[in-house]
Scaffold this motif. Structure first.
Motif, PDB file in Angstrom:
ATOM      1  N   TYR A   1       0.819  -1.200   0.000  1.00 14.15           N
ATOM      2  CA  TYR A   1       0.000   0.000   0.000  1.00 14.15           C
ATOM      3  C   TYR A   1       0.858   1.258   0.000  1.00 14.15           C
ATOM      4  O   TYR A   1       1.933   1.289   0.613  1.00 14.15           O
ATOM      5  CB  TYR A   1      -0.892   0.058   1.247  1.00 14.15           C
ATOM      6  N   THR A   2       0.363   2.304  -0.623  1.00 12.64           N
ATOM      7  CA  THR A   2       0.929   3.626  -0.414  1.00 12.64           C
ATOM      8  C   THR A   2       0.473   4.099   0.968  1.00 12.64           C
ATOM      9  O   THR A   2      -0.458   3.523   1.549  1.00 12.64           O
ATOM     10  CB  THR A   2       0.433   4.612  -1.484  1.00 12.64           C
TER      11      THR A   2
ATOM     12  N   PRO B   1       0.969  -2.268 -11.951  1.00 12.92           N
ATOM     13  CA  PRO B   1       2.248  -1.697 -12.374  1.00 12.92           C
ATOM     14  C   PRO B   1       3.024  -0.975 -11.284  1.00 12.92           C
ATOM     15  O   PRO B   1       4.243  -1.015 -11.268  1.00 12.92           O
ATOM     16  CB  PRO B   1       1.821  -0.718 -13.488  1.00 12.92           C
ATOM     17  N   VAL B   2       2.321  -0.343 -10.315  1.00  8.23           N
ATOM     18  CA  VAL B   2       3.026   0.436  -9.296  1.00  8.23           C
ATOM     19  C   VAL B   2       3.434  -0.401  -8.106  1.00  8.23           C
ATOM     20  O   VAL B   2       4.064   0.093  -7.192  1.00  8.23           O
ATOM     21  CB  VAL B   2       2.153   1.609  -8.809  1.00  8.23           C
ATOM     22  N   ALA B   3       3.042  -1.672  -8.087  1.00  9.83           N
ATOM     23  CA  ALA B   3       3.312  -2.498  -6.912  1.00  9.83           C
ATOM     24  C   ALA B   3       4.762  -2.963  -6.889  1.00  9.83           C
ATOM     25  O   ALA B   3       5.454  -3.018  -7.902  1.00  9.83           O
ATOM     26  CB  ALA B   3       2.388  -3.713  -6.883  1.00  9.83           C
ATOM     27  N   GLY B   4       5.208  -3.373  -5.697  1.00  6.77           N
ATOM     28  CA  GLY B   4       6.564  -3.901  -5.526  1.00  6.77           C
ATOM     29  C   GLY B   4       6.572  -5.408  -5.629  1.00  6.77           C
ATOM     30  O   GLY B   4       5.882  -6.002  -6.433  1.00  6.77           O
ATOM     31  N   ALA B   5       7.329  -6.040  -4.756  1.00  3.43           N
ATOM     32  CA  ALA B   5       7.475  -7.485  -4.783  1.00  3.43           C
ATOM     33  C   ALA B   5       6.158  -8.163  -4.493  1.00  3.43           C
ATOM     34  O   ALA B   5       5.268  -7.604  -3.876  1.00  3.43           O
ATOM     35  CB  ALA B   5       8.520  -7.912  -3.763  1.00  3.43           C
ATOM     36  N   GLY B   6       6.041  -9.423  -4.888  1.00  2.00           N
ATOM     37  CA  GLY B   6       4.790 -10.142  -4.858  1.00  2.00           C
ATOM     38  C   GLY B   6       4.329 -10.570  -3.497  1.00  2.00           C
ATOM     39  O   GLY B   6       5.021 -10.562  -2.522  1.00  2.00           O
ATOM     40  N   ALA B   7       3.048 -10.947  -3.493  1.00  2.00           N
ATOM     41  CA  ALA B   7       2.389 -11.531  -2.323  1.00  2.00           C
ATOM     42  C   ALA B   7       1.410 -12.554  -2.818  1.00  2.00           C
ATOM     43  O   ALA B   7       1.048 -12.570  -3.995  1.00  2.00           O
ATOM     44  CB  ALA B   7       1.699 -10.451  -1.501  1.00  2.00           C
TER      45      ALA B   7
ATOM     46  N   ARG C   1      -9.897   0.733  -6.943  1.00  2.00           N
ATOM     47  CA  ARG C   1     -10.499   0.014  -5.820  1.00  2.00           C
ATOM     48  C   ARG C   1      -9.959   0.519  -4.485  1.00  2.00           C
ATOM     49  O   ARG C   1     -10.725   0.795  -3.559  1.00  2.00           O
ATOM     50  CB  ARG C   1     -10.209  -1.477  -5.990  1.00  2.00           C
ATOM     51  N   LEU C   2      -8.656   0.649  -4.376  1.00  2.00           N
ATOM     52  CA  LEU C   2      -8.064   1.099  -3.122  1.00  2.00           C
ATOM     53  C   LEU C   2      -8.407   2.556  -2.838  1.00  2.00           C
ATOM     54  O   LEU C   2      -8.598   2.942  -1.679  1.00  2.00           O
ATOM     55  CB  LEU C   2      -6.554   0.890  -3.156  1.00  2.00           C
ATOM     56  N   ALA C   3      -8.498   3.375  -3.878  1.00  2.00           N
ATOM     57  CA  ALA C   3      -8.883   4.770  -3.692  1.00  2.00           C
ATOM     58  C   ALA C   3     -10.305   4.872  -3.144  1.00  2.00           C
ATOM     59  O   ALA C   3     -10.587   5.707  -2.263  1.00  2.00           O
ATOM     60  CB  ALA C   3      -8.763   5.534  -5.011  1.00  2.00           C
TER      61      ALA C   3
ATOM     62  N   ARG D   1      -7.181   2.545   4.498  1.00  2.34           N
ATOM     63  CA  ARG D   1      -8.329   1.646   4.385  1.00  2.34           C
ATOM     64  C   ARG D   1      -8.442   0.736   5.592  1.00  2.34           C
ATOM     65  O   ARG D   1      -9.508   0.182   5.873  1.00  2.34           O
ATOM     66  CB  ARG D   1      -8.232   0.816   3.093  1.00  2.34           C
ATOM     67  N   LEU D   2      -7.343   0.574   6.340  1.00  6.73           N
ATOM     68  CA  LEU D   2      -7.333  -0.294   7.508  1.00  6.73           C
ATOM     69  C   LEU D   2      -7.872   0.405   8.758  1.00  6.73           C
ATOM     70  O   LEU D   2      -7.898  -0.192   9.832  1.00  6.73           O
ATOM     71  CB  LEU D   2      -5.912  -0.797   7.784  1.00  6.73           C
TER      72      LEU D   2
END
Length: 206
Positions: free
Chosen positions: A116-117, A196-202, A147-149, A123-124
């Motif tokens: 998350y940014t 595209p803006v995300a880092g390493a996977g989950a 969605r997150l926005a 959102r939490l």
């Protein structure tokens, strides 16, 4: 008044009534899962709740056992469960236990928090929900950034009964019309790490 105690009271009353009304349907669906997919009937997965507290989210199982991506293990029966959202009914128990609300951002995997940014992490601040502003905008067809926005917009706003009712009715309308069941090419939607803006996977939620 709704913010202080009304929302939680509506959650308890609404989840109790819905669980009673849906009990026969839930029993038939659970039997179908047992006959088609076998045990376990329930799928349990850790999700991040309010303030990032972990809890076990409950769903009816929809994937066959075996290797491969979710889309490859999701048969006709599992697709029907997901399209109808019947697989989500056990989360009414999560609502009664205070881990979720009827309306709020959908609960995501705990490891997504690292992606998350700072703004998205807001959102939490609220309990996750069975349905939310993002789901009312198009369910799983809504891209992650939007969605997150929308989740953050809901979390920042003062809780209002009328708004929650509108969100629930909108989600029901989309559900009945079969809109937004899955993003193109996915069993539900891509993992957050795939934007595209995300880092390493989950890991990907089911």
């Amino acid at each position: 008044m709704y913010e202080r105690w009304g929302k939680r009271g509506c959650d308890i009353l609404g989840a109790s009534l819905l669980l009673l009304a849906a009990a026969p349907l839930l029993a038939v669906a659970a039997l179908g899962v047992f006959l088609v997919l076998g045990r376990p009937v329930l799928f349990r997965q850790w999700r991040a709740g309010r303030d990032g507290q972990r809890f076990l989210l409950l769903k009816l199982r929809s994937l066959r056992d075996g290797p491969g991506e979710d889309a490859a293990r999701l048969g006709r029966f599992g697709r029907a469960l997901r399209a109808s959202a019947i697989d989500e009914l056990p989360q009414l128990l999560n609502v009664l236990r205070g881990e979720m609300s009827l309306v709020g951002p959908r609960p995501l995997l705990p490891e997504y928090a690292a992606l998350y940014t700072p703004a998205e992490a807001e959102r939490l601040r609220v309990r996750p929900g069975l349905c939310g502003l993002a789901q009312a905008a198009g369910r799983n067809a809504v891209p992650w950034t939007t969605r997150l926005a929308l989740d953050v917009r809901y979390a920042r706003a003062t809780p209002r009964l009328r708004r929650d009712l509108v969100i629930m009715l909108r989600c029901l309308w989309l559900l009945l019309r079969g809109i937004g069941v899955a993003a193109p090419g996915h069993a539900t939607m891509p993992g957050l790490q795939e934007r595209p803006v995300a880092g390493a996977g989950a890991g990907r939620a089911r």
